[in-house]
Structures are given as structure tokens and as C-alpha cells.
Design a protein around this motif. Structure first.
Motif, PDB file in Angstrom:
ATOM      1  N   ASP A 119     -12.288  31.511  15.307  1.00 45.88           N
ATOM      2  CA  ASP A 119     -13.053  32.435  14.473  1.00 45.88           C
ATOM      3  C   ASP A 119     -12.167  33.645  14.214  1.00 45.88           C
ATOM      4  N   ARG A 120     -11.541  33.688  13.031  1.00 46.21           N
ATOM      5  CA  ARG A 120     -10.548  34.729  12.742  1.00 46.21           C
ATOM      6  C   ARG A 120     -11.161  36.124  12.718  1.00 46.21           C
ATOM      7  N   ASN A 121     -12.407  36.239  12.272  1.00 45.52           N
ATOM      8  CA  ASN A 121     -13.055  37.557  12.260  1.00 45.52           C
ATOM      9  C   ASN A 121     -13.276  38.060  13.676  1.00 45.52           C
ATOM     10  N   ARG A 122     -13.735  37.173  14.552  1.00 46.25           N
ATOM     11  CA  ARG A 122     -13.935  37.555  15.950  1.00 46.25           C
ATOM     12  C   ARG A 122     -12.600  37.919  16.599  1.00 46.25           C
ATOM     13  N   LEU A 123     -11.569  37.136  16.295  1.00 47.46           N
ATOM     14  CA  LEU A 123     -10.232  37.398  16.833  1.00 47.46           C
ATOM     15  C   LEU A 123      -9.756  38.795  16.461  1.00 47.46           C
ATOM     16  N   GLU A 124      -9.880  39.137  15.183  1.00 47.09           N
ATOM     17  CA  GLU A 124      -9.414  40.455  14.744  1.00 47.09           C
ATOM     18  C   GLU A 124     -10.270  41.564  15.332  1.00 47.09           C
ATOM     19  N   ARG A 125     -11.575  41.324  15.433  1.00 47.50           N
ATOM     20  CA  ARG A 125     -12.454  42.363  15.963  1.00 47.50           C
ATOM     21  C   ARG A 125     -12.156  42.652  17.433  1.00 47.50           C
ATOM     22  N   LEU A 126     -11.927  41.595  18.237  1.00 45.27           N
ATOM     23  CA  LEU A 126     -11.705  41.801  19.669  1.00 45.27           C
ATOM     24  C   LEU A 126     -10.279  42.223  19.999  1.00 45.27           C
ATOM     25  N   PHE A 127      -9.305  41.657  19.283  1.00 44.93           N
ATOM     26  CA  PHE A 127      -7.905  41.850  19.668  1.00 44.93           C
ATOM     27  C   PHE A 127      -7.094  42.640  18.642  1.00 44.93           C
ATOM     28  N   GLY A 128      -7.674  42.938  17.490  1.00 42.14           N
ATOM     29  CA  GLY A 128      -6.918  43.626  16.461  1.00 42.14           C
ATOM     30  C   GLY A 128      -5.769  42.786  15.935  1.00 42.14           C
ATOM     31  N   PHE A 129      -5.906  41.459  16.003  1.00 39.78           N
ATOM     32  CA  PHE A 129      -4.828  40.536  15.645  1.00 39.78           C
ATOM     33  C   PHE A 129      -5.251  39.763  14.405  1.00 39.78           C
ATOM     34  N   GLN A 130      -4.532  39.964  13.312  1.00 36.25           N
ATOM     35  CA  GLN A 130      -4.809  39.241  12.070  1.00 36.25           C
ATOM     36  C   GLN A 130      -4.016  37.940  12.058  1.00 36.25           C
ATOM     37  N   TYR A 131      -4.710  36.852  11.748  1.00 45.16           N
ATOM     38  CA  TYR A 131      -4.036  35.551  11.764  1.00 45.16           C
ATOM     39  C   TYR A 131      -4.708  34.615  10.772  1.00 45.16           C
ATOM     40  N   ARG A 132      -3.912  33.770  10.154  1.00 45.43           N
ATOM     41  CA  ARG A 132      -4.441  32.704   9.314  1.00 45.43           C
ATOM     42  C   ARG A 132      -3.478  31.531   9.359  1.00 45.43           C
ATOM     43  N   ASN A 133      -4.021  30.326   9.174  1.00 42.60           N
ATOM     44  CA  ASN A 133      -3.182  29.139   9.029  1.00 42.60           C
ATOM     45  C   ASN A 133      -2.597  29.124   7.622  1.00 42.60           C
ATOM     46  N   GLU A 134      -1.315  28.810   7.527  1.00 39.18           N
ATOM     47  CA  GLU A 134      -0.670  28.802   6.215  1.00 39.18           C
ATOM     48  C   GLU A 134      -0.077  27.437   5.871  1.00 39.18           C
ATOM     49  N   MET A 135      -0.547  26.391   6.563  1.00 39.36           N
ATOM     50  CA  MET A 135      -0.022  25.057   6.275  1.00 39.36           C
ATOM     51  C   MET A 135      -0.239  24.665   4.816  1.00 39.36           C
ATOM     52  N   PHE A 136      -1.390  25.061   4.275  1.00 42.52           N
ATOM     53  CA  PHE A 136      -1.745  24.641   2.930  1.00 42.52           C
ATOM     54  C   PHE A 136      -1.610  25.775   1.912  1.00 42.52           C
ATOM     55  N   VAL A 137      -0.918  26.835   2.314  1.00 40.17           N
ATOM     56  CA  VAL A 137      -0.604  27.938   1.403  1.00 40.17           C
ATOM     57  C   VAL A 137       0.760  27.662   0.782  1.00 40.17           C
ATOM     58  N   PRO A 138       0.903  27.774  -0.539  1.00 41.39           N
ATOM     59  CA  PRO A 138       2.231  27.574  -1.141  1.00 41.39           C
ATOM     60  C   PRO A 138       3.277  28.446  -0.456  1.00 41.39           C
ATOM     61  N   GLN A 139       4.455  27.892  -0.260  1.00 36.69           N
ATOM     62  CA  GLN A 139       5.486  28.572   0.523  1.00 36.69           C
ATOM     63  C   GLN A 139       5.741  29.997   0.041  1.00 36.69           C
ATOM     64  N   ALA A 140       5.767  30.197  -1.275  1.00 41.39           N
ATOM     65  CA  ALA A 140       6.076  31.515  -1.816  1.00 41.39           C
ATOM     66  C   ALA A 140       5.002  32.549  -1.472  1.00 41.39           C
ATOM     67  N   LYS A 141       3.789  32.085  -1.127  1.00 40.14           N
ATOM     68  CA  LYS A 141       2.693  32.999  -0.837  1.00 40.14           C
ATOM     69  C   LYS A 141       2.450  33.178   0.665  1.00 40.14           C
ATOM     70  N   ARG A 142       3.232  32.511   1.498  1.00 43.07           N
ATOM     71  CA  ARG A 142       3.033  32.646   2.945  1.00 43.07           C
ATOM     72  C   ARG A 142       3.510  34.006   3.433  1.00 43.07           C
ATOM     73  N   ILE A 143       2.744  34.564   4.350  1.00 43.93           N
ATOM     74  CA  ILE A 143       3.159  35.811   5.001  1.00 43.93           C
ATOM     75  C   ILE A 143       4.114  35.506   6.135  1.00 43.93           C
ATOM     76  N   TRP A 144       3.837  34.424   6.876  1.00 42.56           N
ATOM     77  CA  TRP A 144       4.668  34.068   8.014  1.00 42.56           C
ATOM     78  C   TRP A 144       5.361  32.725   7.769  1.00 42.56           C
ATOM     79  N   GLY A 145       4.701  31.614   8.063  1.00 45.83           N
ATOM     80  CA  GLY A 145       5.370  30.331   7.913  1.00 45.83           C
ATOM     81  C   GLY A 145       4.391  29.181   7.906  1.00 45.83           C
ATOM     82  N   TYR A 146       4.931  27.966   7.939  1.00 43.50           N
ATOM     83  CA  TYR A 146       4.108  26.765   7.809  1.00 43.50           C
ATOM     84  C   TYR A 146       3.209  26.553   9.023  1.00 43.50           C
TER      85      TYR A 146
END
Length: 391
Positions: free
Chosen positions: A287-314
Motif C-alpha cells: 500500500d504505497r499511500n500507507r508506506l509514504e504516510r508511515l515512513f515518508g518513503f515514496q515508491y512505485r513499481n516502474e516495470m511497465f513504465v516506458p524507460q524514458a519516463k522512469r524515475i529510477w529503474g525497471y
């Protein structure tokens, strides 16, 4: 009654303990005990280093090895179905799962995507083959997908999945991750899947038990089986403790808690200082919203994000140390060459990568590589170079 206030530090400690991540992940291995504690285990096809289900279990006990999960499916300790994604669920949940079979089966029956597959006669033919021949995989059928798009599926695969969602077919076992379908009546026979009158209440209680503290939305999203109004009605009828939980930004949020919340807070230990490489599908961060609320850590899966639009990696792994996330790392296993490649690192703002922290990362890389049967090709000495490369 005045709500119990839970500070952010205590909320983090409680959440990691609830998820089985507070203690050093050693000791006797009990695969089913881990899955029962989590509620269910998400499974995934991608094997970047090791598949998600292996990694999630290993994070809670590093004596786990690939191949130790599937006998529990074949032995009917688990059944496979859909929560928020494909998951392995303890068999004792099955009597309370009839509503999910009905809901997802009806949704698939209404879906234009599924109905673009085979007709009812062909569905019956597929089911009759399985009834006569026994369990079959998708490889036993030979219809072809109409396109090469990522989500394209052969008509027979759509038909199998449509019946699987409805519980007419079930996964009886997997071989090299290939799913074998059998009649649901055969697979579910050891357990009674008949409708249970209090199924919604039971599922909501089990969700809150595995969250310890949660909003109604978090209770609903846990199984993604009861609907929002059903969860709201359950909360109005059940005994629970009102709490206020402090977020990482200092704000407070109202939530529900289990009746024994004070005992849980007293019981939950300070998390181990070991640095942990977590899987992107780990339930602690699902639960990414819960993760950010408790830990202040923003995260998302980018496997299906086009490479040029990734913030981090695959396929990027969060790094947990104690009760905070200190960064993220990109890894890739080359099993043919027996190598684990470190291709990217992203420290969290304000985190200094001291020599002891880098040593803890090296130790975890070695442990993780052992699970996949490979050897790291990079160590802490490469951290600064990779950090300057990918920011």
C-alpha cells in the motif's frame, strides 16, 4: 472514549513487527506460518533476481530456498486465487471466499476482453477435456493470440482464466511456474467453499488483525474482496479501539485498531538494525499511500513504465534499515554466468552512507545472491560511482 495516540516511531515499529520484519530473519523455517501471518502471498512471473514470492518469504526467514513453496499448493495447504493480484491463500480462508469467486467470475463474464476469446461451447469443451484428462496447463491448447501486444492472450488462455476467476477451475499445482488447471470441485474438495454467512465480517477481522492499525480503506484493500460499504457496515457493528496515528510528516490520522493494540505495542520489539533488500511486491510496502504516510518513503513499481519516463529503474528494491528506508537499489541476476549485477543505487535524502552502512549492504547482497545461486559482481566500493551515474 479518547483515542489512543500512537507516535510515528511506534507505528513504524508496530507495522514492521506485524509484517514479520522486526526480528533477524533466521531460525527454523515454517513456510505456512509465514504465509498465515501475512494473510496471503502474492506471486509474480518476473524473475529479476528471484521471483517475488520467494523473496518475500526469504525476507522473513533467510533459510528459505527456491522450490520450498510449491509443495504447499500441491498438498492443498494453499489455494491460488486473486486478491489485489494473483496470490496463494491459506486453505482455511476458502470457506469465506465464495463471494470473491462470484464477483470476479461475474466481472470476467461481463468483460469485453474475455468475451473476445472463445464462445460458451468452446469453454465447455475445455472444461470437459480437463474433466476427462485431468489437470492441464495452457500448453495443452493451441489457439493463438491475435496480436503481439503486451497484454495479448490466446483465446484458450482467456477461457481458462475466466473459469479460474469463477472457481470453476483451480490451480492444482505449478511446474517451473507453469500453472496446471483442474476442476475446482476436485481441488477444493478437502475444504468446504460453500457460502459462509459471516464471510465479510471474518475477512475484515482477519485484515485488521494483519494490519494491527488501519483505516477502513486499508481494511478493504487488504483482500480487495469485501466492498467499501460492506467494510463500513462491519466497522459499525464490531468492537474495535479508536486510535490516532502520527504520520512521518507529524500529522495525525484517525484509524481502527485491534482490541489488544496496547499489548501489541508493548510486545513489538525494536526492529533489527540489519539492512534489508525488500521486494517491490512485499506486503510491508504494497500500500504505497500507507508506506509514504508511515515512513515518508515514496515508491512505485516502474516495470511497465516506458524507460524514458522512469524515475529510477525497471526493477528497483527498497532498502530498509531498522525502522526507516535508507535508499533503493537496482539489481539483476545473470544465472547463466552466476553473477548478480548492481546497476543502480539511490540513497534517500539526508542518509549518509557510512562505512558500517555500506558493510551492511555488502552483507545483504551476499545473502541475497546466495538465494539465487549467484555471486555479486559489485560491492560497496562501487556505490559512489553508481550514485554519481544515476543521481
Amino acid at each position: 472514549m479518547t483515542p489512543i495516540r500512537i507516535t510515528n516511531r511506534d507505528a513504524r515499529r508496530l507495522w514492521l513487527w506485524t509484517n514479520g520484519l522486526a526480528d533477524t530473519p533466521t531460525g527454523p523455517l515454517d513456510v505456512m506460518a509465514i504465509i498465515r501471518r501475512l494473510g496471503f502471498l502474492q506471486i509474480d512471473t518476473i524473475r529479476n533476481v528471484t521471483r517475488a514470492h520467494n523473496h518475500i518469504l526469504w525476507s522473513r526467514n533467510q533459510n528459505f530456498r527456491e522450490g520450498q513453496l510449491w509443495p504447499h499448493l500441491a498438498g492443498r495447504d494453499l489455494f491460488e486465487h486473486f486478491t489485489h493480484d494473483a496470490s496463494l491463500i491459506p486453505a482455511e480462508v476458502l470457506p469465506f471466499w465464495k463471494g470473491q469467486f462470484d464477483r470476479l467470475g461475474a466481472r470476467a463474464a461481463r468483460s469485453d476482453w474475455y468475451q473476445s476469446g472463445l464462445g460458451q461451447d468452446q469453454l465447455r469443451q475445455i472444461r470437459d477435456r480437463i474433466a476427462t484428462e485431468g489437470a492441464l496447463s495452457t500448453h495443452a491448447f493451441d489457439t493463438k493470440a491475435e496480436s503481439r501486444e503486451m497484454w495479448a492472450r490466446p483465446p484458450h488462455k482467456k477461457a481458462l482464466d475466466q473459469m479460474w476467476y469463477a472457481g470453476d477451475l483451480a490451480t492444482c499445482h505449478r511446474v517451473n511456474f507453469v500453472k496446471f488447471y483442474d476442476l475446482g470441485d476436485r481441488v477444493f474438495a478437502p475444504h468446504d467453499p460453500a457460502p459462509t454467512p459471516d464471510a465479510v465480517a471474518w475477512l475484515c477481522h482477519q485484515a485488521l488483525d494483519r494490519l494491527s492499525v488501519a483505516t477502513l480503506g486499508e481494511v478493504q484493500r487488504f483482500w480487495d474482496a469485501p466492498r467499501g460499504p460492506e467494510v463500513k457496515a462491519w466497522a459499525a457493528d464490531v468492537d474495535h479501539v479508536a486510535v490516532e496515528v502520527q504520520s512521518a510528516d507529524g500529522s495525525w490520522r484517525a484509524a481502527l485498531a485491534m482490541p489488544d493494540i496496547e499489548a501489541r505495542l508493548a510486545m513489538a520489539p525494536t526492529p533489527t538494525s540489519r539492512l534489508r533488500i525488500l521486494n517491490p511486491f512485499d506486503p510491508a510496502i504494497r500500500d504505497r499511500n500507507r508506506l509514504e504516510r508511515l515512513f515518508g518513503f515514496q515508491y512505485r513499481n516502474e516495470m511497465f513504465v516506458p524507460q524514458a519516463k522512469r524515475i529510477w529503474g525497471y526493477y528497483v528494491y527498497p532498502l530498509l534499515e531498522g525502522d526507516r528506508f535508507v535508499g533503493r537499489i537496482e539489481l539483476k541476476a545473470d544465472r547463466d554466468r552466476g553473477a548478480l549485477h548492481l546497476t543502480g543505487v539511490w540513497p534517500e535524502p539526508g542518509v549518509t552512507w557510512t562505512a558500517p552502512r555500506l558493510a551492511r549492504l555488502d552483507a545483504e547482497l551476499m545473502r541475497f545472491a546466495k538465494l539465487a545461486g549467484v555471486t555479486p559482481t559489485a560491492q560497496a566500493a562501487d556505490f559512489d560511482r553508481l550514485q554519481s551515474t544515476n543521481g
